[in-house]
Design a protein around this motif. Structure first.
Motif, PDB file in Angstrom:
ATOM      1  N   ASP A  59       0.843  -1.206   0.000  1.00 33.88           N
ATOM      2  CA  ASP A  59       0.000   0.000   0.000  1.00 33.88           C
ATOM      3  C   ASP A  59       0.873   1.249   0.000  1.00 33.88           C
ATOM      4  O   ASP A  59       0.607   2.201  -0.708  1.00 33.88           O
ATOM      5  CB  ASP A  59      -0.890   0.034   1.252  1.00 33.88           C
ATOM      6  N   ARG A  60       1.894   1.220   0.805  1.00 34.24           N
ATOM      7  CA  ARG A  60       2.751   2.399   0.910  1.00 34.24           C
ATOM      8  C   ARG A  60       3.478   2.670  -0.386  1.00 34.24           C
ATOM      9  O   ARG A  60       3.557   3.800  -0.839  1.00 34.24           O
ATOM     10  CB  ARG A  60       3.771   2.182   2.022  1.00 34.24           C
ATOM     11  N   ILE A  61       4.034   1.626  -0.977  1.00 22.03           N
ATOM     12  CA  ILE A  61       4.776   1.833  -2.230  1.00 22.03           C
ATOM     13  C   ILE A  61       3.836   2.284  -3.337  1.00 22.03           C
ATOM     14  O   ILE A  61       4.194   3.109  -4.163  1.00 22.03           O
ATOM     15  CB  ILE A  61       5.523   0.552  -2.659  1.00 22.03           C
ATOM     16  N   SER A  62       2.598   1.769  -3.335  1.00 17.92           N
ATOM     17  CA  SER A  62       1.686   2.127  -4.422  1.00 17.92           C
ATOM     18  C   SER A  62       0.768   3.295  -4.059  1.00 17.92           C
ATOM     19  O   SER A  62      -0.134   3.613  -4.814  1.00 17.92           O
ATOM     20  CB  SER A  62       0.855   0.904  -4.813  1.00 17.92           C
ATOM     21  N   ARG A  63       1.005   3.898  -2.904  1.00 18.92           N
ATOM     22  CA  ARG A  63       0.188   5.055  -2.433  1.00 18.92           C
ATOM     23  C   ARG A  63      -1.294   4.691  -2.384  1.00 18.92           C
ATOM     24  O   ARG A  63      -2.150   5.403  -2.894  1.00 18.92           O
ATOM     25  CB  ARG A  63       0.363   6.290  -3.324  1.00 18.92           C
ATOM     26  N   HIS A  64      -1.566   3.539  -1.815  1.00 17.59           N
ATOM     27  CA  HIS A  64      -2.929   3.021  -1.731  1.00 17.59           C
ATOM     28  C   HIS A  64      -3.302   2.933  -0.254  1.00 17.59           C
ATOM     29  O   HIS A  64      -2.424   2.814   0.594  1.00 17.59           O
ATOM     30  CB  HIS A  64      -2.929   1.622  -2.375  1.00 17.59           C
ATOM     31  N   THR A  65      -4.592   2.981   0.081  1.00 17.91           N
ATOM     32  CA  THR A  65      -5.003   2.829   1.483  1.00 17.91           C
ATOM     33  C   THR A  65      -5.978   1.677   1.619  1.00 17.91           C
ATOM     34  O   THR A  65      -6.975   1.613   0.901  1.00 17.91           O
ATOM     35  CB  THR A  65      -5.705   4.102   1.999  1.00 17.91           C
TER      36      THR A  65
END
Ligand SMILES: Nc1nc2c(ncn2[C@@H]2O[C@H](COP(=O)(O)OP(=O)(O)OP(=O)(O)O)[C@@H](O)[C@H]2O)c(=O)[nH]1
Ligand SMILES: [Mg+2]
Length: 259
Positions: A59-65
């Motif tokens: 999530d962090r690497i892909s800027r996802h929540t």
């Protein structure tokens, strides 16, 4: 004059015009072009035992929540994420659910056999994985650090064998990065932890890693070990966790030939 000599220029001209047509149609369709290239982003498997922080990392690497309540039980199926970086580069992630998900084995088959990946982020947490209940049971899950470390080795034994057979079959090199996450929970032992997970260190984890390297062969598998942290809450732009994330992303770009 031979027949082929007369035919060749025609074929060449035809080839040029087809290529020209393709370029024209690509430049005329912005988002289609993006889609076209996204299919060719390097594909990365995110593996590791349950509760170690795979979903959070992807999530962090892909800027996802991912919604908070999800963190309680863990992932039930394979998760897919895409990260697009500048100049049309990017990565496609497939997060293999941990050992409390029924879908784990088929997910492992998919990423290491049916549609094999270019690289692997294997996530470990030096005994700080969040204990999770086995699916279908109730009550709180508890496990000591020693138990979690032992579970991690068990998980790694299975995954490293899968990586070895993929690397042997694959005609091109595969990369593996061991991501030592949750370092915010053991800030004084980061070096010690990185050593524990490094090739040749003599730890139970390293023994399996050395075995994997000798099975796969040095030329077909590269291994890195990097510390990481993604504490709960919004993504921090400064501090050690932000630096560790930037270092991991830079290494992934290098390994994927982006730089
Ligand atoms: N303090 C801290 N907590 C973390 C970190 N990374 C993940 N967590 C927490 O650890 C718990 C487990 O993380 P997940 O990403 O859900 O773990 P997972 O590996 O996807 O687990 P499964 O889906 O069950 O396989 C969550 O509560 C996260 O918020 C970290 O770097 N630091
Ligand atoms: Mg998960």
């Amino acid at each position: 004059m031979s027949r082929s000599r007369r035919i060749n220029p025609t074929t060449a001209a035809l080839g040029t015009s087809v290529a020209g047509g393709l370029l024209t149609s690509l430049s005329g369709a912005g988002h289609h072009v993006g889609h076209f290239f996204r299919g060719r982003f390097p594909s990365i498997a995110v593996t590791g035992m349950t509760g170690v922080g795979k979903t959070r990392l992807a999530d962090r690497i892909s800027r996802h929540t991912t919604p908070e309540e999800h963190a309680e039980v863990g992932s039930a199926t394979m998760e897919r994420r895409t990260r697009t970086t500048r100049r049309g580069r990017g990565f496609r992630f497939r997060v293999v659910p941990g050992d409390n998900a029924a879908t784990r084995l088929s997910a492992l088959d998919e990423v290491f056999h049916d549609d094999p990946v270019d690289g692997v982020l294997h996530v470990v947490a030096y005994g700080h994985a969040t204990p999770r209940r086995v699916a279908g049971t109730s009550g709180s899950a508890r496990a000591s650090r020693e138990e979690l470390m032992a579970q991690e080795i068990e998980d790694w034994t299975i995954t490293s064998h899968r990586i070895a057979s993929m690397a042997v079959r694959r005609g091109r090199p595969v990369w593996l990065t061991i991501v030592v996450t949750k370092t915010d929970l053991f800030p004084d032992q980061i070096e010690e932890a990185v050593r524990y997970y490094s090739p040749g260190s003599g730890s139970p984890f390293a023994e399996k890693l050395d075995e994997l390297r000798s099975l796969a062969g040095g030329a077909s598998l590269s291994v890195d070990v990097l510390p990481m942290c993604s504490p709960d809450g919004p993504i921090q732009r400064k501090g050690r966790c932000a630096e560790q994330l930037a270092a991991l992303e830079a290494r992934m770009a290098q390994l994927s030939g982006h730089v």
